[in-house]
Design an enzyme around this catalytic site. Structure first.
Site, PDB file in Angstrom:
ATOM      1  N   SER A   1       9.469   4.282   1.062  1.00 44.80           N
ATOM      2  CA  SER A   1       9.007   3.208   1.929  1.00 44.80           C
ATOM      3  C   SER A   1       8.914   3.705   3.388  1.00 44.80           C
ATOM      4  O   SER A   1       8.192   4.651   3.664  1.00 44.80           O
ATOM      5  CB  SER A   1       9.926   1.994   1.778  1.00 44.80           C
ATOM      6  OG  SER A   1       9.360   0.851   2.346  1.00 44.80           O
TER       7      SER A   1
ATOM      8  N   ASP B   1       6.007   5.477  -2.552  1.00 48.05           N
ATOM      9  CA  ASP B   1       5.368   4.238  -2.121  1.00 48.05           C
ATOM     10  C   ASP B   1       5.555   4.002  -0.616  1.00 48.05           C
ATOM     11  O   ASP B   1       6.224   3.054  -0.203  1.00 48.05           O
ATOM     12  CB  ASP B   1       5.902   3.046  -2.918  1.00 48.05           C
ATOM     13  CG  ASP B   1       4.814   1.996  -3.160  1.00 48.05           C
ATOM     14  OD1 ASP B   1       3.650   2.373  -3.365  1.00 48.05           O
ATOM     15  OD2 ASP B   1       5.136   0.786  -3.152  1.00 48.05           O
TER      16      ASP B   1
ATOM     17  N   HIS C   1       7.483  -1.934  -5.838  1.00 48.77           N
ATOM     18  CA  HIS C   1       7.689  -1.042  -4.691  1.00 48.77           C
ATOM     19  C   HIS C   1       8.941  -0.184  -4.886  1.00 48.77           C
ATOM     20  O   HIS C   1       8.947   1.013  -4.593  1.00 48.77           O
ATOM     21  CB  HIS C   1       7.810  -1.904  -3.433  1.00 48.77           C
ATOM     22  CG  HIS C   1       7.968  -1.151  -2.157  1.00 48.77           C
ATOM     23  ND1 HIS C   1       7.110  -0.137  -1.755  1.00 48.77           N
ATOM     24  CD2 HIS C   1       8.903  -1.260  -1.156  1.00 48.77           C
ATOM     25  CE1 HIS C   1       7.493   0.330  -0.572  1.00 48.77           C
ATOM     26  NE2 HIS C   1       8.577  -0.327  -0.196  1.00 48.77           N
TER      27      HIS C   1
END
Length: 361
Positions: free
Chosen positions: A184, A208, A273
């Site tokens: 992230s 991601d 995610h």
């Protein structure tokens, strides 16, 4: 007002925290807190008044107690050592092993030492036994509900982290055997710190990479120029994760957007995610590596069913062939690859099988 419009409104911000929050109404702030906190939003013990905005400049000392590098020793999670700049031979006096590859793990928003989901990946590398495992803990600078502050802070975090890594290199850490793995916002930190190093990172594996408030082309955004090899694994592209091509090689899992095993989750996008972490953990273990086929240039996209060659386990690295995704992806690989997988990754199928129950739905 839709989520997209709110994100657009708060993405047009300048450096002052006061001006940033001027554009965020209470409803939008609550939405960010709900959408991006990896847990129960009602469990917050902080408010936006507790957010930390890390200023760049000479007044910022590094090392900084809010930016720590933790090395895990002895192959046991509880055995850990915090890197200190003033120790003249810190690496050699620790249990660091120069023959092993070095993994620098960087968590995302609402993370920290011993937090999910990065702890799953940390434990997988430690249990594998073939790596020196370091974790970058910047949790106090990205605590919930302070996502906007966390985005603001990734640059000063990267500046300090680069100084720490240059010191480790001077102590003997070889850049050619070092991979930065970020989830992230942590993926963007891996990319951004490359701008402040006096050497080039060998490889970045980006899980991601975060999309909200990260503008395409922005100086704080990961791109393929940040390391010799930049690999990106997309599991929620276009929502919480970046869409489209980002690295030298981009993997789209089940189209890259929503994962089928997250269908019963209260937040299918957040679940998707997070699960990029479990895919990389799975890739560490022999015989468990996810295999990917060449596909279209962008995520989300259609995915390809496994071929007979893929199922048989015989693979080549030439153009048009399936390749392993994750830790064992060839450094020279490039392009877009797709995987179709309807089962949660790294969920152990039986007793003794590689995996982590925290990766099971």
């Amino acid at each position: 007002m839709t989520f997209t419009v709110k994100i657009f409104l708060i993405s047009v911000f300048v450096s002052s925290s006061f001006i940033i929050y001027h554009f965020i109404d209470v409803q939008a702030q609550h939405l960010l807190a709900q959408a991006l906190y990896l847990g129960d939003p009602d469990a917050f013990n902080t408010t936006k008044e507790d957010c930390v905005w890390k200023r760049e400049g000479a007044d910022n000392l590094c090392p900084d107690p809010a930016i720590r590098i933790i090395m895990y020793t002895s192959g046991i999670v509880k055995d850990k050592l915090v890197f200190t700049m003033d120790h003249p031979d810190w690496l050699n006096d620790s249990e660091w092993q120069p023959a092993k590859e070095n993994i620098i793990l960087v968590h995302g928003y609402a993370g920290g030492d011993d937090t999910l989901p990065i702890a799953v990946l940390r434990d997988a590398y430690i249990n594998h036994g073939g790596y020196n495992v370091f974790l970058v803990d910047w949790g106090t600078l990205g605590q919930p509900p302070c996502y906007v502050a966390a985005v603001y802070n990734i640059r000063p975090v990267s500046v300090c982290l680069a100084k720490l890594l240059m010191r480790l290199r001077a102590l003997g850490l070889p850049p050619e055997k070092t991979t930065c793995v970020g989830h992230s916002l942590g993926a963007h930190i891996c990319g951004l710190l490359a701008n402040f190093l006096n050497f080039r990172i060998e490889r970045i594996i980006a899980l991601d990479p975060a999309r909200p408030l990260i503008k395409p082309g922005n100086i704080n955004r990961l791109d393929s120029g940040d390391a010799k090899s930049v690999q990106v694994i997309h599991t929620n592209a276009g929502h919480y994760g970046e869409g489209g091509r980002v690295g030298h090689i981009d993997f789209c899992i089940n189209g890259g957007r929503r994962q089928p095993y997250c269908g019963n989750s209260s937040n299918i996008n957040l679940c998707s995610h997070i699960w990029a972490v479990c895919y990389l953990a799975q890739s560490l273990f022999e015989g468990s590596e996810p295999m990917a086929e060449p596909c279209n240039r962008r995520c989300p996209t259609s995915v390809l069913l496994p071929t007979a060659r893929q199922r048989s386990g015989r693979f080549g690295y030439a153009v048009g062939y399936a390749i392993p995704m994750g830790q064992k992806t060839p450094m020279s690989a490039s392009g877009s690859y797709c995987i179709k997988d309807t089962h949660p990754p790294f969920c152990p199928s039986h007793a003794g099988a590689p995996g982590d129950k925290r990766c099971c739905i």
